[in-house]
Design an enzyme around this catalytic site. Structure first.
Site, PDB file in Angstrom:
ATOM      1  N   SER A 244     -12.768 -31.155 -13.879  1.00 48.52           N
ATOM      2  CA  SER A 244     -11.529 -30.384 -13.920  1.00 48.52           C
ATOM      3  C   SER A 244     -11.448 -29.582 -15.210  1.00 48.52           C
ATOM      4  O   SER A 244     -11.913 -30.030 -16.261  1.00 48.52           O
ATOM      5  CB  SER A 244     -10.336 -31.332 -13.781  1.00 48.52           C
ATOM      6  OG  SER A 244      -9.622 -31.415 -14.990  1.00 48.52           O
ATOM      7  N   LYS A 245     -10.861 -28.397 -15.078  1.00 48.06           N
ATOM      8  CA  LYS A 245     -10.731 -27.499 -16.225  1.00 48.06           C
ATOM      9  C   LYS A 245      -9.967 -28.170 -17.357  1.00 48.06           C
ATOM     10  O   LYS A 245     -10.225 -27.933 -18.506  1.00 48.06           O
ATOM     11  CB  LYS A 245      -9.860 -26.285 -15.861  1.00 48.06           C
ATOM     12  CG  LYS A 245     -10.393 -25.348 -14.875  1.00 48.06           C
ATOM     13  CD  LYS A 245      -9.700 -24.015 -15.060  1.00 48.06           C
ATOM     14  CE  LYS A 245      -8.799 -23.729 -13.887  1.00 48.06           C
ATOM     15  NZ  LYS A 245      -8.917 -22.429 -13.304  1.00 48.06           N
ATOM     16  N   ARG A 246      -8.979 -28.981 -16.987  1.00 47.53           N
ATOM     17  CA  ARG A 246      -8.126 -29.562 -18.011  1.00 47.53           C
ATOM     18  C   ARG A 246      -8.811 -30.712 -18.730  1.00 47.53           C
ATOM     19  O   ARG A 246      -8.664 -30.886 -19.919  1.00 47.53           O
ATOM     20  CB  ARG A 246      -6.807 -30.041 -17.388  1.00 47.53           C
ATOM     21  CG  ARG A 246      -5.731 -29.005 -17.560  1.00 47.53           C
ATOM     22  CD  ARG A 246      -4.529 -29.258 -16.683  1.00 47.53           C
ATOM     23  NE  ARG A 246      -4.222 -28.048 -15.927  1.00 47.53           N
ATOM     24  CZ  ARG A 246      -4.649 -27.802 -14.703  1.00 47.53           C
ATOM     25  NH1 ARG A 246      -5.360 -28.699 -14.061  1.00 47.53           N
ATOM     26  NH2 ARG A 246      -4.354 -26.681 -14.110  1.00 47.53           N
ATOM     27  N   ARG A 247      -9.565 -31.497 -17.977  1.00 47.48           N
ATOM     28  CA  ARG A 247     -10.087 -32.739 -18.518  1.00 47.48           C
ATOM     29  C   ARG A 247     -11.506 -32.597 -19.105  1.00 47.48           C
ATOM     30  O   ARG A 247     -11.860 -33.258 -20.056  1.00 47.48           O
ATOM     31  CB  ARG A 247     -10.133 -33.728 -17.349  1.00 47.48           C
ATOM     32  CG  ARG A 247     -10.144 -35.158 -17.693  1.00 47.48           C
ATOM     33  CD  ARG A 247      -9.970 -35.999 -16.433  1.00 47.48           C
ATOM     34  NE  ARG A 247     -10.650 -35.421 -15.287  1.00 47.48           N
ATOM     35  CZ  ARG A 247     -10.159 -35.454 -14.040  1.00 47.48           C
ATOM     36  NH1 ARG A 247      -9.017 -36.024 -13.789  1.00 47.48           N
ATOM     37  NH2 ARG A 247     -10.844 -34.905 -13.055  1.00 47.48           N
TER      38      ARG A 247
END
Ligand code: GLU
Length: 480
Positions: A244-247
Site C-alpha cells: 500500500s502507498k501509505r504503509r
C-alpha cells in the site's frame, strides 16, 4: 476496427495503461516490464497510454513521473504516450453506437435508491429497475444491458479460463449522468482502436474484465477477435498484506533516489510473479527477453522483498566495470547528496578507492559514508564507534602513539603502512585486527569502511598523522 483475421496475430500489440493518480508504483513498473518483455520477445509493439480521464485525481507531475521512471528502467514505448483524455470524441462515438444498437439504457436511480432495493433483492448490485422504463438518454446515466443468460469466459494466460455467469454481473454504468464515459468504456474503446492483442495487467482488474468483454462484443460484433488476457499476481509486503502507498515504500522514484541501479531494479521486478525455469535470479536483459513467458507467471501473490532487492543491487554493483561504477556513483560524490563541499572532491582519490568501495556497498547512497573521510576537512566521528574502539583506553593510547611515531617515517604505501601497523600491534601485544580499530576511527571517524591501509595511503601522510594526533589529544583530554 473490424474483427481481425482468424489465427493468432504473429506480432502482438500490448499496452501499458497507467492512471496518473500518484507516484509510479513498483507494481505498475512490474506490469510495464512484463508488457515490454512480451513485446520485445515477439517483435511486437509496446504502447504507452496514459489513462487520464479522471481530471480530479490526475496530476501532470505524475504523468512526468511515469514517463521518466519508465525511461530510467529502459522500458521504451514504441508508441505513445497517448492520452486517453484526447480521445474523448472516440469514446462518445462509441457510446452513440451502443445506444443506437440498444445495448444501453438510461437510468435515473440515485445511489440511495439502488442500495435500498439491493437489500431486498436476492442478487447484489443494480436490479435492472430502469430497463423497461424507456427513459431519454439526455441527462441520465447509461447502463449496459447485461444478458440474463449465459456466461462470459475470460481466457487468461496466467489463470486459465475464468468464468463469469451473467446472472452475477449487474447492468453496469458506462456513462455518468453528466455525460462522462467511465473507465471501463474508455479502456475498451482504446484497446479496440489501438488493436491491442494482449491485455497484461494487475489482477485487481480481473473482476471488471467480463464487463470489458461484453462491451467489446457489443461494439465489434459477436464474432470479434477478443484480446488474450494475463492478470498478474498482486504484490504483498512481508506480512502478506497488499502493498500500500501509505504503509510501504512503493514509489519507484524512492528506489532510484536511494541508489538502486535501473538494471538491478528491472531484474528484480521480473522475478515478482515470474521465475526462470532453472531458478536463476541474476538475469541480464537479453536473457530475460529470451526466457520470459507469460505462461510461467504464478497466480499466488508475490512478496516484494526489499532485502532481496538490495542483494540483487549489490550483485549488479559488484559486476560493474569500475569506470561504470564511478559514473553511476557520480551524483553521490557531489553536493547535495555528498556531505562535503564540491571543491573538496578529488576524483583521483575517489578513483583510487572506488574498486574497494564498489565491493562493499549495496546501494549507491552508501558511497558517501565510505569515502567522506577523504573529502571532509575533519572526519565526522561516530561516537559509538569511538567508545567501542577506545574502551581499553591505555591500549588505544599505546597503539595510536605507536602509529603516530611509525607513520612519520615509514614509506607511504598501503603495504608499508600495513607493516608498520603490524609492528606496532606486536609491540603493544594486540592482534592486528583489534589494533586497527582505534586507528580506523581516528582517521575515518567510523568502524566500517574500505580497507584501512589503502584508505590511509589515499588520505596521505599529513592528514593521517594530524588525525591520529587529534585522537591522542582527545584520549588525553577524555581521561583528564
Ligand atoms: N488505468 C488502469 C489502472 O491504472 C489500468 C487499465 C488496464 O491496464 O487495463 O488501473
Amino acid at each position: 476496427m473490424t474483427a481481425a483475421p482468424s489465427g493468432a496475430p504473429a506480432r502482438p500489440r500490448v499496452r501499458f495503461a497507467p492512471s496518473p493518480t500518484g507516484y509510479f508504483h513498483v507494481g505498475s513498473a512490474r506490469t510495464a516490464l512484463f508488457n515490454w518483455l512480451f513485446a520485445r520477445q515477439r517483435g511486437g509493439t509496446f504502447v504507452l497510454r496514459i489513462e487520464d480521464t479522471d481530471a480530479e485525481r490526475n496530476r501532470e507531475e505524475w504523468v512526468t513521473g511515469i514517463v521518466s521512471a519508465m525511461a530510467w528502467l529502459g522500458l521504451d514505448p514504441d508508441e505513445g504516450p497517448y492520452r486517453q483524455s484526447a480521445r474523448a470524441g472516440d469514446h462518445e462515438r462509441a457510446v452513440d453506437r451502443l445506444w443506437e444498437s440498444g445495448a444501453l439504457y438510461a437510468c435515473d436511480c440515485t445511489r440511495e435508491q439502488v442500495e435500498a432495493r439491493a437489500k431486498a433483492n436476492a442478487t447484489p448490485g443494480y436490479d435492472g429497475f430502469c430497463r423497461p422504463r424507456g427513459l431519454d438518454r439526455a441527462g441520465h446515466a447509461l447502463r449496459f444491458r447485461v444478458p440474463d443468460e449465459g456466461t462470459t469466459v475470460v481466457h487468461d494466460l496466467v489463470r486459465g479460463d475464468v468464468r463469469f455467469p451473467h446472472g452475477a454481473i449487474e447492468d453496469f454504468v458506462v456513462v455518468k449522468s453528466n455525460g462522462q464515459p467511465l473507465f471501463v468504456l474508455a479502456n475498451v474503446v482504446d484497446d479496440i482502436d489501438m488493436a491491442i492483442t494482449h491485455v497484461i495487467r494487475g489482477e485487481d482488474l480481473l473482476p471488471s474484465t467480463p464487463k470489458a468483454l461484453l462491451l467489446w462484443r457489443a461494439l465489434e460484433g459477436a464474432g470479434a477477435t477478443l484480446p488474450a488476457f494475463a492478470h498478474l499476481p498482486m504484490l504483498v509486503n512481508e506480512k502478506r498484506q497488499k502493498l500500500s502507498k501509505r504503509r510501504d515504500p512503493v514509489a519507484v522514484e524512492l528506489y532510484r533516489e536511494e541508489g538502486y541501479l535501473p538494471d538491478a531494479m528491472r531484474n528484480y521486478l521480473a522475478l515478482l510473479g515470474w521465475s526462470h525455469p532453472e531458478g536463476r535470479e541474476i538475469l541480464p536483459l537479453e536473457e530475460l527477453v529470451d526466457r520470459f513467458r507469460l505462461e510461467d507467471v504464478n497466480h499466488s501473490p508475490a512478496f516484494f522483498d526489499v532485502t532481496k532487492l538490495r542483494h540483487v543491487n549489490a550483485e549488479y554493483l559488484r559486476a560493474m566495470a569500475v569506470e561504470a561504477f564511478e559514473e553511476a556513483a557520480r551524483p553521490w560524490t557531489e553536493p547535495p547528496l555528498a556531505p562535503w563541499p564540491a571543491e573538496n572532491f578529488d576524483p583521483g582519490a575517489f578513483r583510487a578507492l572506488a574498486p574497494l568501495v564498489q565491493e562493499r556497498v549495496s546501494l549507491l547512497s552508501e558511497v558517501p559514508a565510505m569515502v567522506d573521510f577523504l573529502f571532509l576537512d575533519e572526519p565526522v566521528v561516530d561516537e559509538r564507534s569511538w567508545r567501542e574502539a577506545t574502551k581499553d583506553r591505555e591500549a588505544a593510547q599505546a597503539v595510536l602513539a605507536g602509529v603516530a611515531a611509525a607513520f612519520r617515517s615509514c614509506p607511504w604505501t598501503a603495504a608499508d603502512i600495513h607493516a608498520a601497523t603490524t609492528a606496532v600491534a606486536e609491540s603493544v601485544g594486540r592482534k592486528l585486527g583489534r589494533a586497527q580499530a582505534p586507528v580506523r576511527v581516528a582517521v575515518t571517524g567510523r568502524s566500517v569502511g574500505p580497507p584501512l591501509f589503502e584508505s590511509l595511503e589515499v588520505l596521505g601522510r599529513p592528514r593521517a598523522l594530524a588525525r591520529v594526533e587529534a585522537a591522542l589529544a582527545r584520549l588525553g583530554a577524555d581521561s583528564a
